[in-house]
Design a protein around this motif. Sequence first.
Motif, PDB file in Angstrom:
ATOM      1  N   MET A   1      -3.479  -6.990   1.579  1.00  0.00           N
ATOM      2  CA  MET A   1      -2.348  -6.482   2.330  1.00  0.00           C
ATOM      3  C   MET A   1      -1.479  -7.664   2.770  1.00  0.00           C
ATOM      4  O   MET A   1      -1.988  -8.664   3.267  1.00  0.00           O
ATOM      5  CB  MET A   1      -2.827  -5.699   3.554  1.00  0.00           C
ATOM      6  CG  MET A   1      -1.721  -5.016   4.330  1.00  0.00           C
ATOM      7  SD  MET A   1      -2.358  -4.164   5.789  1.00  0.00           S
ATOM      8  CE  MET A   1      -3.516  -3.023   5.026  1.00  0.00           C
ATOM      9  N   ASP A  15      -1.214 -13.152   3.955  1.00  0.00           N
ATOM     10  CA  ASP A  15      -2.216 -12.191   3.516  1.00  0.00           C
ATOM     11  C   ASP A  15      -3.051 -11.794   4.726  1.00  0.00           C
ATOM     12  O   ASP A  15      -3.949 -12.526   5.135  1.00  0.00           O
ATOM     13  CB  ASP A  15      -3.097 -12.816   2.434  1.00  0.00           C
ATOM     14  CG  ASP A  15      -4.148 -11.853   1.899  1.00  0.00           C
ATOM     15  OD1 ASP A  15      -4.183 -10.690   2.343  1.00  0.00           O
ATOM     16  OD2 ASP A  15      -4.944 -12.274   1.035  1.00  0.00           O
ATOM     17  N   SER A  17      -5.019  -9.207   4.914  1.00  0.00           N
ATOM     18  CA  SER A  17      -6.242  -8.495   4.540  1.00  0.00           C
ATOM     19  C   SER A  17      -7.447  -9.424   4.461  1.00  0.00           C
ATOM     20  O   SER A  17      -8.581  -8.971   4.362  1.00  0.00           O
ATOM     21  CB  SER A  17      -6.059  -7.789   3.193  1.00  0.00           C
ATOM     22  OG  SER A  17      -5.791  -8.729   2.167  1.00  0.00           O
ATOM     23  N   ASN A  18      -7.191 -10.740   4.519  1.00  0.00           N
ATOM     24  CA  ASN A  18      -8.289 -11.712   4.440  1.00  0.00           C
ATOM     25  C   ASN A  18      -8.223 -12.717   5.586  1.00  0.00           C
ATOM     26  O   ASN A  18      -7.959 -13.909   5.367  1.00  0.00           O
ATOM     27  CB  ASN A  18      -8.255 -12.441   3.093  1.00  0.00           C
ATOM     28  CG  ASN A  18      -8.635 -11.540   1.952  1.00  0.00           C
ATOM     29  OD1 ASN A  18      -9.763 -11.051   1.882  1.00  0.00           O
ATOM     30  ND2 ASN A  18      -7.692 -11.296   1.053  1.00  0.00           N
ATOM     31  N   TYR A 245      -4.607 -17.286   8.665  1.00  0.00           N
ATOM     32  CA  TYR A 245      -4.114 -16.412   7.606  1.00  0.00           C
ATOM     33  C   TYR A 245      -3.416 -17.279   6.547  1.00  0.00           C
ATOM     34  O   TYR A 245      -2.558 -18.117   6.874  1.00  0.00           O
ATOM     35  CB  TYR A 245      -3.127 -15.379   8.145  1.00  0.00           C
ATOM     36  CG  TYR A 245      -3.786 -14.380   9.073  1.00  0.00           C
ATOM     37  CD1 TYR A 245      -4.403 -13.234   8.568  1.00  0.00           C
ATOM     38  CD2 TYR A 245      -3.816 -14.601  10.449  1.00  0.00           C
ATOM     39  CE1 TYR A 245      -5.023 -12.329   9.415  1.00  0.00           C
ATOM     40  CE2 TYR A 245      -4.435 -13.694  11.292  1.00  0.00           C
ATOM     41  CZ  TYR A 245      -5.031 -12.566  10.765  1.00  0.00           C
ATOM     42  OH  TYR A 245      -5.654 -11.668  11.608  1.00  0.00           O
TER      43      TYR A 245
END
Length: 249
Positions: A1, A15, A17-18, A245
């Motif tokens: 995401m 990112d 999502s990580n 991030y």
Amino acid sequence: MKAIVEYNSRKIEVDISNPIDISIPIDINKKNVNAWYIGDPKIFPESVDNYEISVANGAVVNFNNIHFNPHSHITHTECVGHITKEVHSVNKNLKYFIFLAEVVTIAPLYHNGDFIIGVKQLKNALRNKKRDAIVIRTIPNLEEKKSMNYSNTNPTYLSEKAAIYLREKGIKHLLVDLPSVDKEKDGGALLAHNAFWNTKGKLRMDATITEFIYVPNQVEDGEYLLNLMIAPFENDASPSKPVLYKILK
């Protein structure tokens, strides 16, 4: 995401999502990180009239007390109040939580019987980059950092010149995988703390030092968006959860 963050008039794609959590938790079921000559942290159920309040004991909730010192037992973020006579709270002085950070890996130098992070190493790592925060990973970067008892081990620390350089470069948030930016036993000089917070001049009230982080080996050096989350303790230091991030563009 993916998400677009506007930061200092720059649009940054990250990112989300990580997330990369670089904090070390308190975990009494394992060997806990520790420093400064005190015992281990404790998490235990409250007792009322000799009755232990826990679901395992038949209660409807778990109702635990936590006994710890943020400087000794967990990733923590501290403000200048850590070394001043006047009380200053990190919760009141850290008002923003998203920063542009540079992750750097440093091999400490052996100098006069100690291992230090020197100014030349930081200059080589940062060069002309403009960052709000620096995340320092020292090598060797072993898993033992997450469970080490650092008391009486004379760990790596920053030289005074290194701290002055970071201050003059405009670094507001210094994160290290060490128990302290200063030498374990220095007679109370605290040269790096004092230099970074500029205690001989105008105090850097909005600058922080975060100690006891752990940056996994698979995380590459470079530019990241940092979310520096703290617990709302009105204290010189608070347990914290710094999360990185990856910047995509």
